[in-house]
Write an enzyme that holds these catalytic residues in place. Structure first.
Site, PDB file in Angstrom:
ATOM      1  N   LYS A 191      31.796  40.161  40.427  1.00  0.00           N
ATOM      2  CA  LYS A 191      31.539  38.764  40.076  1.00  0.00           C
ATOM      3  C   LYS A 191      31.375  37.937  41.335  1.00  0.00           C
ATOM      4  O   LYS A 191      32.312  37.761  42.100  1.00  0.00           O
ATOM      5  CB  LYS A 191      32.707  38.175  39.281  1.00  0.00           C
ATOM      6  CG  LYS A 191      32.370  36.773  38.756  1.00  0.00           C
ATOM      7  CD  LYS A 191      33.578  36.039  38.212  1.00  0.00           C
ATOM      8  CE  LYS A 191      34.220  35.147  39.246  1.00  0.00           C
ATOM      9  NZ  LYS A 191      33.327  34.087  39.750  1.00  0.00           N
ATOM     10  N   GLU A 266      42.718  39.763  49.509  1.00  0.00           N
ATOM     11  CA  GLU A 266      42.456  39.097  50.793  1.00  0.00           C
ATOM     12  C   GLU A 266      42.536  37.606  50.498  1.00  0.00           C
ATOM     13  O   GLU A 266      41.664  37.073  49.813  1.00  0.00           O
ATOM     14  CB  GLU A 266      41.051  39.432  51.306  1.00  0.00           C
ATOM     15  CG  GLU A 266      40.787  40.918  51.457  1.00  0.00           C
ATOM     16  CD  GLU A 266      41.330  41.493  52.740  1.00  0.00           C
ATOM     17  OE1 GLU A 266      41.960  40.752  53.523  1.00  0.00           O
ATOM     18  OE2 GLU A 266      41.141  42.698  52.956  1.00  0.00           O
ATOM     19  N   CYS A 300      38.538  31.907  55.942  1.00  0.00           N
ATOM     20  CA  CYS A 300      39.942  32.201  55.651  1.00  0.00           C
ATOM     21  C   CYS A 300      40.739  32.412  56.941  1.00  0.00           C
ATOM     22  O   CYS A 300      41.913  32.102  56.994  1.00  0.00           O
ATOM     23  CB  CYS A 300      40.043  33.416  54.754  1.00  0.00           C
ATOM     24  SG  CYS A 300      39.049  34.779  55.332  1.00  0.00           S
ATOM     25  N   GLU A 397      46.358  25.191  53.820  1.00  0.00           N
ATOM     26  CA  GLU A 397      45.019  25.589  54.229  1.00  0.00           C
ATOM     27  C   GLU A 397      44.024  24.521  53.761  1.00  0.00           C
ATOM     28  O   GLU A 397      43.888  24.268  52.567  1.00  0.00           O
ATOM     29  CB  GLU A 397      44.674  26.928  53.597  1.00  0.00           C
ATOM     30  CG  GLU A 397      43.307  27.424  53.986  1.00  0.00           C
ATOM     31  CD  GLU A 397      42.958  28.746  53.314  1.00  0.00           C
ATOM     32  OE1 GLU A 397      43.168  28.869  52.104  1.00  0.00           O
ATOM     33  OE2 GLU A 397      42.468  29.635  54.016  1.00  0.00           O
TER      34      GLU A 397
END
Ligand code: NAD
Ligand code: MN
Length: 802
Positions: A191, A266, A300, A397
């Site tokens: 996806k 991850e 990231c 973040e």
């Protein structure tokens, strides 16, 4: 403007990349359908979604919105295709994967433009970084397909993998996931992210063009709530590989708990960028640009926390602001811009919200004097100074072009600040003193460490996180293990028939109880728990009786509780110096434990017989196997080493095996001594410290071991033993935020509990799902599988040059 003026201002003119080919390709293909079984299938829902160009806010194309019925069809296609795909020779799979790599190179410019249009990232980056790396991943993994039969001997494919990827590197994340999965013989349902499906759909066309067998790769577009959740919950998917936010990763960990699906995650990061006072400051400034303004900071592993040695901070910040003033934000297709568009209106709003919060919390914000384009979603490069380490902008973040700066005085303070985060994805270290940099690198808890460089990636070098940045690696040989299972797991595990004790053999076993010899009361030998190198009574003040197979009491052990586990975890942490001991020293201690066990082999064999009812010869075999197992790990301690990679740059990548930290071990019930040693030995061999819950039914073999440990120079706190009910204590361990991993070999239900409860701090888990494992068999009971679970790989990038 005339030449003289241009010479004076040194202004860049616009250098736009033509979008016509990409626009035509979109026009010819849209609305995009789902790619299932190598065919374009309309979605069952009949619904379509827009994919937006974030530089304009306008729609680029219509894409299918799948639902769970479409996912069912894709999973069925993948299941039908898997046996034949996995059964091909590695060479044939290598030929297909190689063909994909070639086809990507042939269409590289179209892919680069599509990616830039759909995501908003600059064409300079998609052309020079994303797409070349995509091709490189397929080439690299074509090689592993070729070598699988010899290099991955004893392993087979997992089966059907569900892969869910984010929007920040749409095609690159696809490549990281699909290439190794194909190489190892799996079939795929992928996806793409909702905002960025277009290059994945072009990839589907490539799959058709090269004639990959139908059903091997299926691409299902749509919304997370429809497609993502259906993939995660699907009973006929054998593994989930996810890249995205920590929040969603945690929910996937919980949703898959106990299902037996393999899982790699991850997740997010808040990576430190550490600058020592002897660093080359001009290089540092360019490094910061690549760390936090690469891909608009939507990375990231972005170096989003700038940690500067105090004595150079003022000068460096001034240089940085001057550089920021000259950065160019604008049309992603302009080859001369530095920063493109933010992926979506929602993401832009979230960045603004966090920046406002930073200002409200009292940090000093600085932005360049120029303004961003007003059409589309743009955000200027932003720098915060005077940031307290606990401020939300220092912890959360942001996933945008926002840098927060802090200062430190000593290397120790730098390490403490760097590790002051729940994440552990990456770090950058800047110093002209390579000895200092290489000393600091292992101390920072992160999967990738870049020395005097940043944001470098290559297929040969694994990438992945520590702590809440997730688990599992992508890239390198270590990345392959995410897509294989030991072959024996697929074979029916043979039931072990255990001979029962002979009548007369049992007689020689000494009696326990209040009646001692000569009519005197026996001296009580109730084993205690073993915490921090000391024998400890249970906090509860209760004991539990251990019964032999005939139902008679054979002894008592402490009833451990939450407090005992907490004390044991604390002791295990306090023993963390063990990780720094030499491998030679650790090997010596394992040999010494084996030696001292062998001196008492008969006593241990009798104890096994008492607890299990197995014959003395069977128990003796278990003790001998335990001694051999200790030798195995003593042997491995100084041999299970990392690697040195040679990615295509001037330099090396040191792939170091690091211990995970504190590991909680829940031992199997069968083989009370061998099961215990099979978990403890590899864990401590690799430098971890452990909290062990021995076999619940037969804990006395493990508690007998502490006397062996006490005479074998094992430092206090390396092995801690808490007796009691496995699942009660296991849950406390799984929920404990200072435990870094859990290995659990109890029931299926307990395995589910451990996986679910571990989602809190995203600790690594390794559970048996209640499946039988033959601990006597060296293929099942020892070896590299155990060693790999006992380490995490840190990749330290060290470029060469003056
Ligand atoms: P996200 O977690 O919202 O979405 C990632 C993917 O998961 C998307 O495809 C999304 O549709 C899907 N998804 C969302 N909810 C789901 C659910 N409940 N079940 C199944 N699938 C679901 O993240 P995002 O906003 O797309 O990406 C940004 C995040 O990804 C950042 O936090 C970033 O740190 C992280 N990221 C990590 C890495 C890495 O390698 N560690 C790489 C890129 C991005
Ligand atoms: Mn888009």
């Amino acid at each position: 403007m005339n030449v003289a003026e241009i010479f004076e201002t040194m202004e860049y003119g616009p250098a736009p990349e033509a979008a016509a080919s990409a626009q035509n390709w979109l026009k010819e293909h849209q609305p995009f359908q789902l790619f299932i079984n190598n065919q374009w299938m309309p979605p069952v829902s009949g619904r379509y979604l827009d994919s937006i160009n974030p530089a304009t806010g306008k729609s680029l194309a219509q894409i299918a919105a799948a639902n769970s019925s479409d996912v069912d069809a894709a999973v069925a296609a993948a299941n039908a295709a898997q046996p034949a795909w996995g059964g091909l020779s590695g060479h044939v799979r290598a030929r297909y994967i190689y063909a994909i790599a070639r086809q990507i190179q042939k269409h590289s410019r179209l892919l680069a433009v599509l990616e830039s249009l759909d995501n908003g990232k600059s064409i300079r980056e998609t052309r020079d970084i994303d797409i070349p790396l995509v091709a490189r991943h397929f080439y690299y993994n074509a090689g592993w397909a070729q070598l699988m039969e010899t290099e991955m001997r004893g392993y087979g494919p997992v089966g059907v993998v569900g892969q869910i990827i984010p929007w920040n590197f749409p095609l690159l994340m696809l490549a990281w996931k699909i290439a190794p999965a194909l190489a190892m013989g799996n079939t795929i349902v992928l996806k793409p992210a909702r905002y960025t499906p277009l290059t994945a759909l072009k990839f589907a066309e490539i799959v058709q063009e090269i004639g990959l067998p139908s059903g091997v790769v299926n691409i299902v577009t749509g919304e997370a709530s429809q497609v993502g959740e259906a993939i995660v919950k699907h009973p006929n998917i054998d593994k989930i590989a996810f890249t995205g936010s920590t929040e969603v990763g945690r929910s996937i960990r919980r949703a898959t708990a106990g299902s037996g699906k393999k899982l790699s995650l991850e997740l997010g990061g808040k990576s430190p960028f550490v600058v020592f006072d002897d660093a080359d400051q001009d290089s540092v400034v360019e490094g910061v640009v690549d760390a936090i303004w690469f891909n608009q900071g939507q990375v990231c592993c972005a170096g989003s926390r700038l940690l500067v040695q105090e004595n150079i901070a003022e000068r460096l910040i001034a240089k940085l602001r001057a550089r920021m003033e000259r950065l160019r934000v604008g049309d992603p297709l302009d080859k001369a811009i530095d920063i493109g568009a933010i992926v979506s209106a929602a993401q832009l709003k979230e960045i603004q919200r966090l920046v406002d919060q930073g200002v409200a919390e009292g940090a000093e914000m600085w932005q360049p004097s120029w303004a961003c384009p007003t059409e589309g979603y743009f955000f200027p490069p932003t720098l915060f100074t005077d940031v307290s380490p606990a401020a939300s902008i220092a912890q959360v973040e942001i996933f945008g072009p926002v840098l927060v700066a802090m200062t430190f005085r000593t290397p120790a303070e730098a390490v403490a600040l760097a590790n002051n985060t729940r994440y552990g994805l990456a770090a950058s270290i800047w110093s002209e003193n390579i000895n200092l940099a290489l000393d600091v690198a292992p101390k920072i808890q992160a999967g990738s460490v870049w020395i005097n460089c940043t944001n470098l990636f290559d297929a040969s070098s694994g990438f992945g996180g520590y702590r809440e940045s997730g688990f599992g690696r992508e890239g390198g040989k270590e990345g392959l293990y995410e897509y294989v299972r030991p072959a024996w797991e697929n074979e029916e595990a043979a039931q072990q028939e255990e001979p029962r004790a002979d009548e007369d053999e049992a007689v020689e076993v000494e009696e326990h109880g209040l009646n001692g010899m000569n009519g005197l009361p026996a001296i009580d030998r109730t084993p205690k728990m073993f915490i921090g190198g000391k024998q400890a009574r249970p906090d509860s003040g209760y004991s539990r009786t251990i019964y032999g197979p005939d139902g008679r009491s054979i002894g008592e052990v402490g009833e451990g509780n939450r407090k005992d586990i907490r004390n044991a975890v604390e002791a295990a942490h306090a023993a963390s110096k063990w990780a720094g001991s030499t491998t030679h020293n650790r090997a010596q201690i394992l040999y010494y434990i084996a030696e001292n066990l062998s001196v008492r082999a008969q006593e241990f064999a009798r104890r096994i017989t008492r607890q299990t009812g197995r014959s003395l010869s069977s128990a003796t075999e278990e003790v001998q196997a335990t001694i051999s197992r200790l030798f195995t790990y003593a042997a491995w301690t100084d041999k299970f080493e990392g690697a040195v990679h040679r990615p295509p740059l001037r330099g090396v990548v040191l792939a170091m095996h690091e211990p995970i930290g504190v590991i909680g071990l829940a031992c199997p019930d069968d083989y009370p001594l061998l099961g215990f040693a099979s978990l403890v030995a590899p864990a401590i061999a690799m430098g971890n410290t452990v909290v062990v819950i021995p076999s619940q039914a037969a804990p006395l073999s493990a508690t007998d071991c502490y006397q062996v440990f006490e005479t074998s120079d094992l430092p206090a706190g390396v092995v801690n033993i808490v007796t009691g009910e496995r699942d009660v204590l296991g849950q406390v361990l799984a929920e404990h935020d200072d435990v870094d991993a859990i290995w659990y070999f109890g029931s299926a239900g307990g395995s589910k509990m451990v996986e679910f409860a571990s989602a809190g701090n995203m600790k690594r888990t390794w559970v048996g799902y209640g499946r039988p494992r033959n601990w006597l068999d060296p293929f099942q009971g020892e070896g590299e599988e155990f060693l790999r679970e006992a380490v995490q790989v840190k990749n330290i990038w060290v470029p060469y040059g003056e």
